[in-house]
Design a protein around this motif. Structure first.
Motif, mmCIF file in Angstrom:
data_model
loop_
_atom_site.group_PDB
_atom_site.id
_atom_site.type_symbol
_atom_site.label_atom_id
_atom_site.label_comp_id
_atom_site.label_asym_id
_atom_site.label_seq_id
_atom_site.Cartn_x
_atom_site.Cartn_y
_atom_site.Cartn_z
ATOM 1 N N VAL A 172 -25.865 -42.186 -8.354
ATOM 2 C CA VAL A 172 -25.202 -42.891 -7.267
ATOM 3 C C VAL A 172 -24.124 -43.010 -6.772
ATOM 4 O O VAL A 172 -23.249 -44.162 -7.505
ATOM 5 C CB VAL A 172 -26.221 -43.904 -7.084
ATOM 6 C CG1 VAL A 172 -26.349 -44.816 -6.301
ATOM 7 C CG2 VAL A 172 -28.103 -44.114 -7.620
ATOM 8 N N PRO A 173 -23.883 -42.291 -5.883
ATOM 9 C CA PRO A 173 -22.235 -42.189 -5.656
ATOM 10 C C PRO A 173 -21.800 -43.750 -5.371
ATOM 11 O O PRO A 173 -22.241 -44.469 -4.598
ATOM 12 C CB PRO A 173 -21.693 -41.119 -5.020
ATOM 13 C CG PRO A 173 -23.297 -40.838 -4.310
ATOM 14 C CD PRO A 173 -24.611 -40.930 -5.226
ATOM 15 N N PRO A 174 -19.945 -44.103 -5.110
ATOM 16 C CA PRO A 174 -20.278 -45.396 -4.264
ATOM 17 C C PRO A 174 -20.277 -45.563 -2.957
ATOM 18 O O PRO A 174 -20.614 -46.766 -2.499
ATOM 19 C CB PRO A 174 -18.411 -45.617 -4.407
ATOM 20 C CG PRO A 174 -18.125 -44.409 -5.929
ATOM 21 C CD PRO A 174 -18.771 -43.425 -5.824
ATOM 22 N N ASN A 175 -20.886 -44.748 -2.340
ATOM 23 C CA ASN A 175 -20.911 -44.710 -0.798
ATOM 24 C C ASN A 175 -22.140 -44.794 -0.635
ATOM 25 O O ASN A 175 -22.904 -45.401 0.172
ATOM 26 C CB ASN A 175 -20.364 -43.116 0.234
ATOM 27 C CG ASN A 175 -21.163 -41.584 -0.326
ATOM 28 O OD1 ASN A 175 -20.946 -41.579 -1.759
ATOM 29 N ND2 ASN A 175 -21.935 -41.028 -0.396
ATOM 30 N N MET A 176 -23.194 -44.858 -1.769
ATOM 31 C CA MET A 176 -24.883 -45.457 -1.350
ATOM 32 C C MET A 176 -24.267 -46.568 -2.302
ATOM 33 O O MET A 176 -25.372 -47.587 -2.094
ATOM 34 C CB MET A 176 -25.224 -43.875 -2.662
ATOM 35 C CG MET A 176 -26.694 -44.637 -2.721
ATOM 36 S SD MET A 176 -27.816 -43.443 -2.766
ATOM 37 C CE MET A 176 -29.261 -44.123 -3.622
ATOM 38 N N SER A 177 -23.583 -46.883 -3.081
ATOM 39 C CA SER A 177 -24.159 -48.239 -3.916
ATOM 40 C C SER A 177 -23.896 -49.004 -3.767
ATOM 41 O O SER A 177 -24.049 -50.118 -3.452
ATOM 42 C CB SER A 177 -23.077 -48.181 -5.657
ATOM 43 O OG SER A 177 -22.119 -47.793 -5.770
ATOM 44 N N LYS A 178 -22.672 -49.060 -2.815
ATOM 45 C CA LYS A 178 -22.376 -50.415 -2.197
ATOM 46 C C LYS A 178 -23.157 -51.264 -0.831
ATOM 47 O O LYS A 178 -22.501 -51.563 -0.825
ATOM 48 C CB LYS A 178 -20.521 -49.817 -1.271
ATOM 49 C CG LYS A 178 -20.494 -48.695 -0.384
ATOM 50 C CD LYS A 178 -18.853 -48.783 0.200
ATOM 51 C CE LYS A 178 -18.967 -47.668 0.657
ATOM 52 N NZ LYS A 178 -17.252 -47.331 0.997
ATOM 53 N N THR A 229 -26.850 -48.175 -14.021
ATOM 54 C CA THR A 229 -25.932 -48.366 -15.691
ATOM 55 C C THR A 229 -24.518 -47.451 -14.692
ATOM 56 O O THR A 229 -25.197 -47.023 -14.108
ATOM 57 C CB THR A 229 -26.608 -47.499 -16.346
ATOM 58 O OG1 THR A 229 -27.322 -47.471 -17.153
ATOM 59 C CG2 THR A 229 -25.081 -47.020 -17.394
ATOM 60 N N ARG A 230 -23.717 -48.341 -15.277
ATOM 61 C CA ARG A 230 -22.124 -47.985 -14.596
ATOM 62 C C ARG A 230 -21.522 -46.529 -15.023
ATOM 63 O O ARG A 230 -21.534 -46.650 -16.743
ATOM 64 C CB ARG A 230 -21.581 -48.836 -14.237
ATOM 65 C CG ARG A 230 -19.681 -48.795 -13.716
ATOM 66 C CD ARG A 230 -19.402 -49.732 -13.634
ATOM 67 N NE ARG A 230 -19.043 -51.101 -12.461
ATOM 68 C CZ ARG A 230 -19.876 -51.985 -12.661
ATOM 69 N NH1 ARG A 230 -19.749 -52.647 -14.248
ATOM 70 N NH2 ARG A 230 -20.715 -52.832 -12.026
ATOM 71 N N LEU A 257 -23.182 -45.127 -10.606
ATOM 72 C CA LEU A 257 -23.943 -45.454 -10.709
ATOM 73 C C LEU A 257 -25.373 -44.506 -11.334
ATOM 74 O O LEU A 257 -24.916 -43.764 -10.613
ATOM 75 C CB LEU A 257 -25.120 -46.738 -10.543
ATOM 76 C CG LEU A 257 -24.123 -48.137 -9.791
ATOM 77 C CD1 LEU A 257 -24.997 -49.150 -8.965
ATOM 78 C CD2 LEU A 257 -23.247 -48.990 -10.754
ATOM 79 N N MET A 258 -25.868 -44.765 -11.961
ATOM 80 C CA MET A 258 -27.286 -44.042 -12.273
ATOM 81 C C MET A 258 -28.273 -45.056 -12.365
ATOM 82 O O MET A 258 -28.295 -46.168 -12.970
ATOM 83 C CB MET A 258 -27.291 -43.719 -14.329
ATOM 84 C CG MET A 258 -26.320 -42.452 -14.282
ATOM 85 S SD MET A 258 -25.177 -42.099 -15.668
ATOM 86 C CE MET A 258 -25.194 -43.799 -16.526
ATOM 87 N N GLY A 301 -30.821 -31.969 -7.370
ATOM 88 C CA GLY A 301 -30.276 -31.566 -8.367
ATOM 89 C C GLY A 301 -28.268 -32.297 -8.016
ATOM 90 O O GLY A 301 -27.863 -31.823 -8.980
ATOM 91 N N GLY A 302 -28.141 -31.921 -7.141
ATOM 92 C CA GLY A 302 -26.875 -32.730 -6.439
ATOM 93 C C GLY A 302 -26.575 -34.651 -6.555
ATOM 94 O O GLY A 302 -27.688 -34.499 -6.898
ATOM 95 N N SER A 303 -25.727 -34.303 -6.615
ATOM 96 C CA SER A 303 -24.813 -35.529 -6.305
ATOM 97 C C SER A 303 -25.523 -36.446 -5.432
ATOM 98 O O SER A 303 -25.602 -37.990 -5.315
ATOM 99 C CB SER A 303 -23.864 -36.235 -6.722
ATOM 100 O OG SER A 303 -23.758 -35.557 -7.830
#
Length: 468
Positions: free
Chosen positions: A55-61, A77-78, A111-112, A329-331
Motif C-alpha cells: 500500500v504505497p503512500p498515495n493509497m495509504s493517505k 504494518t509500516r 504499508l503492508m 503482483g505489482g505495487s
C-alpha cells in the motif's frame, strides 16, 4: 490534500456497480457519501482467497483520511525498507530504506496490508454510507440504453433484470462490462509472466531459525534470480499480531524451468509441489513448501489497448482492472483502483444536471488513463529489473544496489524523493477538484437547476426473464 469531501450532489443518481472488489467498494463509498444511491453486485462472497498488498503512500493517505490513523495502523504494518537478496545464494545485495523523512514529504506511509482487511474496511465504509452490496449475485449480460431511454440494465443469473441511471464496470481482468463498452470481445496475448502467490502460517516460520527473522520483520523482501524473482512480507492481523506471511513468485518466459500457463484471474488454486523451485536457495525453498497451495495468475497484454472507458451512451463506465488491467503482483493495482474511485466520486459530487454526465465521464478518463498506464509500466519495469539473466546488466544492477546501500547521505535522500515524487505525491481528490475549478464549474449547464430523476432503487425496474 483537501479536506474529506462531504459535498452532496444536487442531482443524485442510481448507480449500479458490477464487482465488489477494492475498486467497486471504494467507488460505492464515495458515491454514496455524495448522496447517490448505489447498489453493488458481486458474484463471489465477502471472503475470498487472497494474500497481501503493498500500500504505497498515495493509497495509504486516502485510507487514513477515510478511517483515521489509529484504525488504519491496527490493520497494517509500516514498511521500513526493502532488502534485495540473490535467489540462489540468499546473499544480501542491496537495501532500499523507506526513510521517514521521505515518506513524510509524500503525506502517507508505505504499508503492508492483507487483501481481506482492505475489503472489510471498504465494505464497512460503503454500507455505512448507504450503499447496498449483494454477494453471490452473478451478472450474465449487460445492456446499454438507447437514445430515447439511456438507462443501462443487466440480467442476473436468476433471470432478474436491474436497471439504473449509470452502470460502473469494476469487474476485473475479464470484465463482462468492458466487452459492452468496446462493442467487441477482449483481445489478449500472453505477457511473458506467470505469478504464483502463496500464504504461509507465520507460526511455522518462527520454528525455523533462518525464516524466523522474516516472519518478524517490517520489511518487504525481494529475491532476485535469472527469469525468476520473489517478493514477500509479513501480513499484519488486527491489533498488529503477525500471523501470516505472503509471497509472490514471478516466473518469466519459460526460461526458469516453469511452464507459462494459467488464467488471467485470482481464482485458480495451484498445487505448491508442482512449482519448480530448483533455482532457489534452500531457505526460500523451505518457505515456499510451507504454503498449502498457490494462486496462479497469468499476465496478459492487450495490443490494441483499451481506448474507451465509457460506452457510446455515456452511461456505462469502466473502473480499476476493467479499465486498465494491472500488472499482477505489482505495487500499484489496488492504489490505482482506489484513486479511480476518488476521482470519479469527486467529479459526480458536483452533479447538478444530466447534461454534465458526459463531461464528467470524459474528465474521469482524461485524469486517470495516462497515470494508470505509467504505473503499470513502472510495475513491469521493476519486476523485470529483479529477474535479469546472469550477465553484465545484472552485475551492473547489483553494483548499483550495493553502492546505494553503503552510501546513504542527504544527496541520496533527495534523489530517492525525486524518483518517487510523481508516484507518491499524487492526490486523486486534488486532481479532480483542480479539474472542476479550472474547467467544470465554467460549464453553462452547471448553472442550471437540478432536474428530477424518476425513482430510486425502491422503484427500479426489475422483471423476470422467461426461460423460454
Amino acid at each position: 490534500m483537501l479536506p474529506t469531501n462531504r459535498r452532496l450532489a444536487a442531482l443524485p443518481l442510481d448507480f449500479l456497480v458490477i464487482g465488489g472488489g477494492i475498486g467497486g467498494l471504494a467507488v460505492a463509498y464515495v458515491l454514496s457519501r455524495a448522496g447517490h444511491r448505489v447498489r453493488v453486485l458481486e458474484r463471489r462472497g465477502l471472503h475470498v482467497p487472497g494474500a497481501g498488498h503493498r500500500v504505497p503512500p498515495n493509497m495509504s493517505k486516502i485510507l487514513r483520511q477515510w478511517i483515521g490513523e489509529e484504525e488504519l495502523m491496527k490493520m497494517s504494518t509500516r514498511c521500513v525498507g526493502t532488502p534485495f537478496h540473490h535467489l540462489r545464494t540468499g546473499d544480501l545485495v542491496g537495501y532500499l530504506h523507506w526513510k521517514p523523512a521521505v515518506m513524510a514529504e509524500t503525506g502517507g506511509d508505505f504499508l503492508m496490508m492483507h487483501h481481506d482487511d482492505i475489503i472489510q474496511i471498504l465494505y464497512k465504509l460503503a454500507t455505512g454510507a448507504g450503499a447496498t452490496v449483494h454477494f453471490h449475485t452473478e451478472v450474465v449480460s449487460v445492456h446499454p440504453g438507447s437514445a430515447s431511454k439511456p438507462n443501462p440494465s443487466v440480467v442476473l443469473a436468476n433471470g432478474v433484470v436491474v436497471t439504473a441511471d449509470m452502470l460502473i464496470g469494476a469487474d476485473g481482468y475479464k470484465s463482462r462490462v468492458r466487452d459492452v463498452v468496446l462493442q467487441e470481445e477482449d483481445r489478449v496475448e500472453p505477457g511473458g509472466l506467470t505469478l504464483y502467490t502463496g500464504v504461509v502460517d507465520a507460526e511455522a516460520m518462527l520454528k525455523d531459525p533462518e525464516l524466523r527473522p522474516y516472519a518478524l520483520s517490517d520489511e518487504w523482501a525481494v529475491w532476485m534470480g535469472p527469469y525468476r524473482s520473489i517478493c514477500d512480507s509479513a501480513e499484519p492481523q488486527p491489533q498488529r499480531a503477525k500471523k501470516e506471511y505472503f509471497f509472490h513468485v514471478y516466473s518469466w518466459h519459460n526460461k526458469d524451468g516453469q511452464q507459462q500457463d494459467g488464467e488471467e484471474s485470482w481464482e485458480e488454486l495451484y498445487p505448491t509441489e508442482k512449482l519448480n523451485i530448483d533455482c532457489h536457495g534452500p531457505k526460500v525453498q523451505r518457505l515456499i513448501k510451507l504454503a498449502p497451495h498457490l494462486i496462479r495468475t497469468r499476465f496478459m497484454t492487450r495490443p490494441d489497448g483499451i481506448e474507451d472507458w465509457v460506452d457510446a451512451t455515456g452511461r456505462i463506465v469502466l473502473l480499476g482492472d476493467a479499465a486498465h488491467p494491472s500488472f499482477p503482483g505489482g505495487s500499484h493495482p489496488a492504489s490505482m483502483a482506489i484513486e479511480d474511485a476518488v476521482v470519479f466520486g469527486s467529479l459526480f459530487s458536483h452533479l447538478r444536471t444530466h447534461c454534465q454526465i458526459g463531461s464528467f465521464t470524459s474528465a474521469y478518463q482524461e485524469l486517470r488513463q495516462r497515470r494508470c498506464e505509467l504505473m503499470r509500466l513502472a510495475d513491469i519495469a521493476n519486476a523485470q529489473m529483479v529477474a535479469m539473466p546472469d550477465g553484465p546488466q545484472a552485475d551492473a544492477r547489483d553494483e548499483d544496489m550495493r553502492r546505494r546501500k553503503d552510501e546513504w547521505d542527504e544527496g541520496t535522500l533527495k534523489a530517492q524523493f525525486e524518483e518517487i515524487a510523481e508516484i507518491f505525491l499524487y492526490d486523486a481528490g486534488d486532481a479532480a477538484e483542480e479539474w472542476w475549478v479550472n474547467w467544470g464549474r465554467f460549464s453553462e449547464v452547471a448553472r442550471r437547476q437540478p432536474q428530477g430523476v424518476a425513482g430510486g432503487f425502491g422503484n427500479v425496474t426489475t422483471v423476470t426473464v422467461s426461460k423460454e
